[in-house]
Design a protein around this motif. Structure first.
Motif, PDB file in Angstrom:
ATOM      1  N   SER A   1      -7.633 -15.346  42.986  1.00 46.33           N
ATOM      2  CA  SER A   1      -6.305 -14.856  43.361  1.00 46.33           C
ATOM      3  C   SER A   1      -5.570 -14.742  42.026  1.00 46.33           C
ATOM      4  O   SER A   1      -4.836 -15.646  41.627  1.00 46.33           O
ATOM      5  CB  SER A   1      -5.604 -15.824  44.298  1.00 46.33           C
ATOM      6  N   HIS A   2      -5.779 -13.655  41.330  1.00 42.16           N
ATOM      7  CA  HIS A   2      -5.385 -13.587  39.929  1.00 42.16           C
ATOM      8  C   HIS A   2      -3.884 -13.376  39.755  1.00 42.16           C
ATOM      9  O   HIS A   2      -3.167 -12.953  40.670  1.00 42.16           O
ATOM     10  CB  HIS A   2      -6.186 -12.511  39.195  1.00 42.16           C
ATOM     11  N   SER A   3      -3.430 -13.667  38.552  1.00 38.93           N
ATOM     12  CA  SER A   3      -2.002 -13.626  38.234  1.00 38.93           C
ATOM     13  C   SER A   3      -1.492 -12.238  37.877  1.00 38.93           C
ATOM     14  O   SER A   3      -0.281 -12.035  37.768  1.00 38.93           O
ATOM     15  CB  SER A   3      -1.705 -14.583  37.072  1.00 38.93           C
ATOM     16  N   GLY A   4      -2.396 -11.305  37.659  1.00 37.69           N
ATOM     17  CA  GLY A   4      -1.965  -9.975  37.251  1.00 37.69           C
ATOM     18  C   GLY A   4      -1.804  -9.825  35.757  1.00 37.69           C
ATOM     19  O   GLY A   4      -1.128  -8.906  35.280  1.00 37.69           O
ATOM     20  N   GLU A   5      -2.466 -10.716  34.991  1.00 36.82           N
ATOM     21  CA  GLU A   5      -2.450 -10.595  33.538  1.00 36.82           C
ATOM     22  C   GLU A   5      -3.391  -9.460  33.122  1.00 36.82           C
ATOM     23  O   GLU A   5      -4.218  -8.991  33.910  1.00 36.82           O
ATOM     24  CB  GLU A   5      -2.875 -11.914  32.908  1.00 36.82           C
ATOM     25  N   ALA A   6      -3.259  -9.049  31.867  1.00 36.98           N
ATOM     26  CA  ALA A   6      -4.029  -7.898  31.389  1.00 36.98           C
ATOM     27  C   ALA A   6      -5.526  -8.099  31.578  1.00 36.98           C
ATOM     28  O   ALA A   6      -6.255  -7.163  31.949  1.00 36.98           O
ATOM     29  CB  ALA A   6      -3.708  -7.645  29.916  1.00 36.98           C
ATOM     30  N   VAL A   7      -6.021  -9.322  31.342  1.00 36.64           N
ATOM     31  CA  VAL A   7      -7.447  -9.580  31.477  1.00 36.64           C
ATOM     32  C   VAL A   7      -7.917  -9.398  32.925  1.00 36.64           C
ATOM     33  O   VAL A   7      -9.060  -8.988  33.170  1.00 36.64           O
ATOM     34  CB  VAL A   7      -7.793 -10.997  30.955  1.00 36.64           C
TER      35      VAL A   7
END
Length: 334
Positions: free
Chosen positions: A93-99
């Protein structure tokens, strides 16, 4: 050592009822408790026996995003074969960072697909810092920014690898989702009590907390090379992909050697240690602020060194007596 011996057969579905939750986390202000979060939690020994049970660990509930490691196992079993960082993203459940965004794009490109193939709804990045930067740049919600886009992209890659039609990959009758249900039932050791749609549109199955903790245990005890082992290894090698740089799930996995952890909306959390000690918890009111102190108490009871956990403990949120059985005075502040 394989955890498969712990669940020799698939049991009947967990009963659907109003769970009998108990106090999990106290909210302190000054010298007294100002608020109280109820919930349920289970801690399993490495051999599968219950070490600690609070509330109702047998009632059916929705694991929300804590189900993603199981969904990732189903995808690997169906033919998903990607690098470890992208496999961790599939369970995220990713944070939406570039990676995270670049990882989701890499998954789509590997299958010859674009962002328009995703069936999750558009959203802003989950992490507040990333969301603010997104809005300052006058960017609109996008499907790629949604915290579940890694899972959805991986589902599309799986469909292409298995030669399944991918436009309807969220249909519960689609071969992918049939495979996910079969895997969830295998890993939890119980039939799904019910099925609905999660917030991202993916089929979501009702299971018990005990079953969810067993599933986490299966992942960390799985033999080398199995789908379960691959997912667990990927998540532990790349915790930055599972959540994000400012998220407790990521930083806890970085701090506690060998820890596998995954959170979910509505106050759900799973975790497992390399020896097979595993846990699952659900905060009744869904308050995320109560999830971390409950998790820390269970990890402490699992033998994790206090100095590793201390930096994560919020000052005004403390586990209730049921989660700290060695405390003799429930009104005493730790």
């Amino acid at each position: 050592m394989s955890g498969s011996h712990l669940l020799p057969q698939i049991a009947e579905p967990a009963p659907m009822r109003v769970p009998a939750h108990e106090p999990l986390v106290e909210v302190w202000r000054g010298e007294m408790v100002e608020g109280l979060h109820h919930g349920s939690a289970v801690l399993l020994e490495p051999d599968g026996r219950v070490r600690l049970a609070v509330g109702d660990i047998e009632a059916a509930f929705y694991p929300r995003s804590a189900a993603k490691p199981m969904q990732a196992v189903a995808m690997v079993r169906a033919g998903l074969d990607v690098s470890d960082d992208l496999l961790a993203l599939a369970a995220s459940s990713h944070s939406g960072e570039a990676v995270h965004l670049s990882g989701a794009r890499r998954l789509l490109v590997s299958a010859g697909l674009g962002e328009d193939a995703l069936r999750n709804p558009p959203d802003l990045p989950y992490d507040p810092v990333e969301r603010e930067a997104w809005l300052r740049a006058d960017r609109q919600p996008s499907q790629l920014a949604h915290n579940c886009s890694g899972k959805h992209a991986a589902m599309l890659v799986t469909c292409v690898a298995a030669r399944w039609e991918h436009d309807s990959y969220l249909d519960p009758r689609h071969p992918l989702q049939v495979a996910v249900r079969t895997t969830v039932e295998d890993l939890t050791g119980q039939r799904a009590a019910t099925v609905t749609a999660d917030g991202c549109g993916t089929p979501l199955f009702g299971i018990s907390l005990r079953g969810l903790a067993h599933a986490a245990q299966r992942l960390v005890l799985a033999p080398y090379g199995s789908a379960e082992h691959r997912v667990a290894a990927a998540m532990r090698r790349h915790p930055e992909m599972v959540a994000g740089s400012r998220r407790d799930v990521t930083t806890l996995m970085q701090a506690v050697p060998g820890l596998l952890a995954k959170d979910g909306f509505e106050g759900v959390q799973i975790a497992a240690l390399p020896d097979g000690t595993s846990l699952a918890l659900k905060v009744a009111d869904g308050a995320d602020r109560a999830r971390l102190p409950a998790l820390l108490a269970l990890l402490a009871d699992s033998g994790v060194a206090p100095d590793l956990l201390a930096p994560f403990a919020p000052a005004d949120l403390r586990p209730a007596q049921a989660l700290t059985p060695t405390r003799t005075d429930p009104t005493e502040k730790p």
